[in-house]
Scaffold this motif. Structure first.
Motif, short mmCIF file in Angstrom:
data_model
loop_
_atom_site.label_atom_id
_atom_site.label_comp_id
_atom_site.label_asym_id
_atom_site.label_seq_id
_atom_site.Cartn_x
_atom_site.Cartn_y
_atom_site.Cartn_z
N LYS A 147 73.54 59.62 -14.54
CA LYS A 147 73.73 58.39 -15.08
C LYS A 147 74.65 57.41 -14.53
CE LYS A 147 77.44 59.47 -18.80
NZ LYS A 147 77.88 58.32 -18.80
N ARG A 148 75.41 57.70 -12.98
CA ARG A 148 76.42 57.49 -12.26
C ARG A 148 75.72 56.09 -12.35
NH1 ARG A 148 80.50 56.96 -8.55
NH2 ARG A 148 79.78 54.70 -7.70
N THR A 149 74.13 55.37 -11.88
CA THR A 149 73.84 54.83 -11.29
C THR A 149 74.10 53.47 -12.47
OG1 THR A 149 72.11 55.82 -10.76
CG2 THR A 149 73.01 55.98 -9.08
N VAL A 150 73.92 54.59 -13.75
CA VAL A 150 73.21 53.62 -15.02
C VAL A 150 74.18 52.92 -15.14
CG1 VAL A 150 72.37 53.97 -16.93
CG2 VAL A 150 71.24 55.36 -15.20
N ASP A 151 75.91 53.34 -15.20
CA ASP A 151 76.88 52.82 -15.79
C ASP A 151 77.72 52.13 -15.09
OD1 ASP A 151 77.00 54.80 -18.59
OD2 ASP A 151 78.16 56.80 -17.03
N ASP A 152 77.21 52.38 -13.56
CA ASP A 152 77.35 51.19 -12.33
C ASP A 152 76.69 50.29 -13.31
OD1 ASP A 152 79.11 53.24 -11.20
OD2 ASP A 152 76.66 53.96 -9.87
N ARG A 153 75.49 50.27 -13.04
CA ARG A 153 74.86 48.62 -13.03
C ARG A 153 75.78 47.71 -14.92
NH1 ARG A 153 70.22 51.04 -12.09
NH2 ARG A 153 69.67 51.39 -13.93
N ALA A 154 75.76 48.50 -15.79
CA ALA A 154 75.80 48.94 -17.23
C ALA A 154 77.96 47.93 -17.49
CB ALA A 154 76.13 49.13 -18.41
N LEU A 155 78.74 48.83 -16.53
CA LEU A 155 79.67 48.30 -16.90
C LEU A 155 80.13 46.89 -16.61
CD1 LEU A 155 82.12 51.34 -14.34
CD2 LEU A 155 81.74 50.81 -17.68
N ASN A 156 80.42 46.10 -18.20
CA ASN A 156 81.26 44.89 -17.65
C ASN A 156 82.82 44.10 -17.06
OD1 ASN A 156 82.72 42.56 -18.85
ND2 ASN A 156 81.28 42.81 -20.05
N ARG A 157 81.94 44.19 -15.76
CA ARG A 157 82.71 43.35 -14.88
C ARG A 157 84.35 42.15 -15.24
NH1 ARG A 157 79.22 46.91 -13.29
NH2 ARG A 157 79.11 47.07 -10.86
N ARG A 158 84.07 41.63 -16.08
CA ARG A 158 85.66 41.30 -16.58
C ARG A 158 86.25 42.20 -17.54
NH1 ARG A 158 86.41 39.31 -21.66
NH2 ARG A 158 84.19 39.60 -22.52
N VAL A 159 85.09 43.23 -18.60
CA VAL A 159 86.30 43.27 -18.56
C VAL A 159 87.39 44.94 -17.69
CG1 VAL A 159 86.82 45.89 -20.55
CG2 VAL A 159 85.15 44.36 -20.55
N LEU A 160 86.38 45.31 -16.43
CA LEU A 160 87.20 46.32 -15.64
C LEU A 160 88.04 45.68 -14.97
CD1 LEU A 160 87.04 48.65 -13.91
CD2 LEU A 160 84.54 48.29 -12.55
N GLY A 161 87.90 44.30 -14.74
CA GLY A 161 89.07 43.67 -13.61
C GLY A 161 90.06 43.02 -14.32
N ARG A 162 89.55 43.44 -15.43
CA ARG A 162 91.42 42.87 -15.96
C ARG A 162 91.67 44.24 -16.44
NH1 ARG A 162 93.59 39.32 -20.84
NH2 ARG A 162 95.68 40.65 -20.95
N CYS A 163 90.84 45.57 -16.39
CA CYS A 163 91.83 46.41 -16.69
C CYS A 163 92.51 47.13 -14.87
CB CYS A 163 90.73 47.32 -16.59
SG CYS A 163 91.95 49.55 -16.40
N SER A 164 91.88 46.25 -13.92
CA SER A 164 92.87 46.78 -12.98
C SER A 164 93.43 45.85 -12.39
CB SER A 164 91.64 46.37 -11.69
OG SER A 164 91.69 46.23 -10.54
N ASP A 165 93.24 44.47 -12.92
CA ASP A 165 94.34 43.74 -13.07
C ASP A 165 95.85 44.25 -13.78
OD1 ASP A 165 93.05 41.80 -11.29
OD2 ASP A 165 92.72 40.92 -13.43
N GLU A 166 95.66 44.31 -14.47
CA GLU A 166 96.77 45.32 -16.22
C GLU A 166 97.59 46.53 -14.61
OE1 GLU A 166 98.31 43.98 -18.29
OE2 GLU A 166 97.22 42.92 -18.44
N LEU A 167 96.70 47.66 -13.79
CA LEU A 167 97.00 48.63 -13.55
C LEU A 167 97.44 48.36 -12.87
CD1 LEU A 167 93.91 50.97 -13.57
CD2 LEU A 167 95.70 51.41 -15.14
#
Length: 324
Positions: free
Chosen positions: A12-32
């Motif tokens: 499911k790695r590739t399935v999750d890769d496509r699914a992850l919301n990039r906007r939420v992930l980007g905000r997470c990365s910025d906060e980190l």
């Protein structure tokens, strides 16, 4: 033979890769990125380590990160110990190979890679831990630990909050987070499981499968995503970002017909097995066993013939624990 849990998690790695919301992930990365390094990250239910790999491969972690990964399945942890060094080899990050990191018996290749990457300055001080992150014992251990050992700047709970007691999990996460700390909870299931082509029993099967999550399974639920959004303020969290993240798996055109990408056929095999196991729990007056067998066998045949598509709906959430 049914796929093992570890095969499913890997597939499911590739399935999750496509699914992850990039906007939420980007905000997470910025906060980190705004956290004093080393950023202290704890992941609940890390499986075989695909989130660690992804964040490193995609450059989403701070340059210096202390990463504590907890999973209660020893086989998951064993597979992660084998996978992660190889997957991080192609990234700018190195695994810090120190006695107190919890990285037991590192592979020689990982040790050599560590030495060769010191100049990059990017490091992950990685601890892999076999434990139930929500257990009374684990919570007690954190409560009695020193402040520096027990607190985290961020907790990651990927595909986790929909299979545990949500209120208990949020309480535990709030206990270990620093005030202002982050909760990143992607791939939280929220109420949609669908297949194509359509089958006359689809609506009934989906309803009973979700009912099993809500009423029969020990914990979790079929609408965990929306419940998470409403529970965060009640548990002292401010929602920073939220968005949909859908699993979509379908066969693609190939040289010799149609085929599923990567190992996604294994992923779908495991999904069908999970649904079948849930449906078996119902007595005959709720679901005729013949209907269950008909639906499952049809879907398995379609999978074998590379005709089956699947959609599962999730919610990705980033939240901050409010001060005091």
């Amino acid at each position: 033979m049914s796929p093992s849990l570890q095969s499913y998690l890997t597939a499911k790695r590739t399935v999750d890769d496509r699914a992850l919301n990039r906007r939420v992930l980007g905000r997470c990365s910025d906060e980190l990125a705004g956290i004093d390094e080393p950023a202290r990250v704890v992941e609940f239910g890390f499986g075989v380590g695909t989130m660690i790999e992804r964040l490193a491969e995609w450059g989403r972690l701070p340059e210096r990160t202390s990463y504590r990964a907890i999973d209660r399945d020893p086989e998951n942890v064993a597979v992660a110990r084998e996978r992660i060094p190889d997957r991080l080899e192609a990234t700018d990050y190195r695994i810090v190979d120190e006695p107190d990191t919890g990285w037991e018996n590192p592979r020689e290749g990982a040790r050599a890679d560590t030495a060769g990457r010191r100049a990059s300055g990017r490091s992950i001080d990685l601890t892999l831990e076999v434990a139930d992150a929500l257990s009374t014992e684990a919570i007690a251990d954190r409560d009695t630990a020193s402040e520096g050992d027990s607190r985290a700047d961020a907790v990651i709970a990927a595909a986790f909050l929909d299979i545990v007691d949500l209120e208990r999990a949020l309480s535990t996460i709030a206990t270990i987070l620093e005030p202002g700390g982050l909760l990143y909870a992607p791939i939280t299931f929220d109420g949609a499981t669908g297949f194509a082509p359509p089958h006359p029993l689809d609506a009934r099967i989906e309803r009973l499968y979700h009912r099993h999550m809500d009423d029969i399974r020990d914990s979790g639920g079929s609408t965990a995503g929306r419940k998470l959004l409403s529970s965060l303020p009640e548990n002292g969290f401010e929602t920073l970002a939220a968005g949909g993240s859908d699993w979509i798996v379908r066969p693609r055109s190939a040289d010799e017909g149609r085929e599923y990408p990567a190992a996604e056929r294994t992923f779908l095999e495991a999904i069908l097995e999970t649904i079948d196991e849930a449906l078996v729990a119902y007595p005959g007056d709720v679901l005729d066993p013949a209907d269950r067998r008909t639906w499952v066998s049809t879907r398995r045949r379609q999978l074998e013939e590379s005709e089956l598509s699947f959609v599962g709906h999730h919610v990705d959430v980033l939240a901050r624990l409010e001060n005091g």
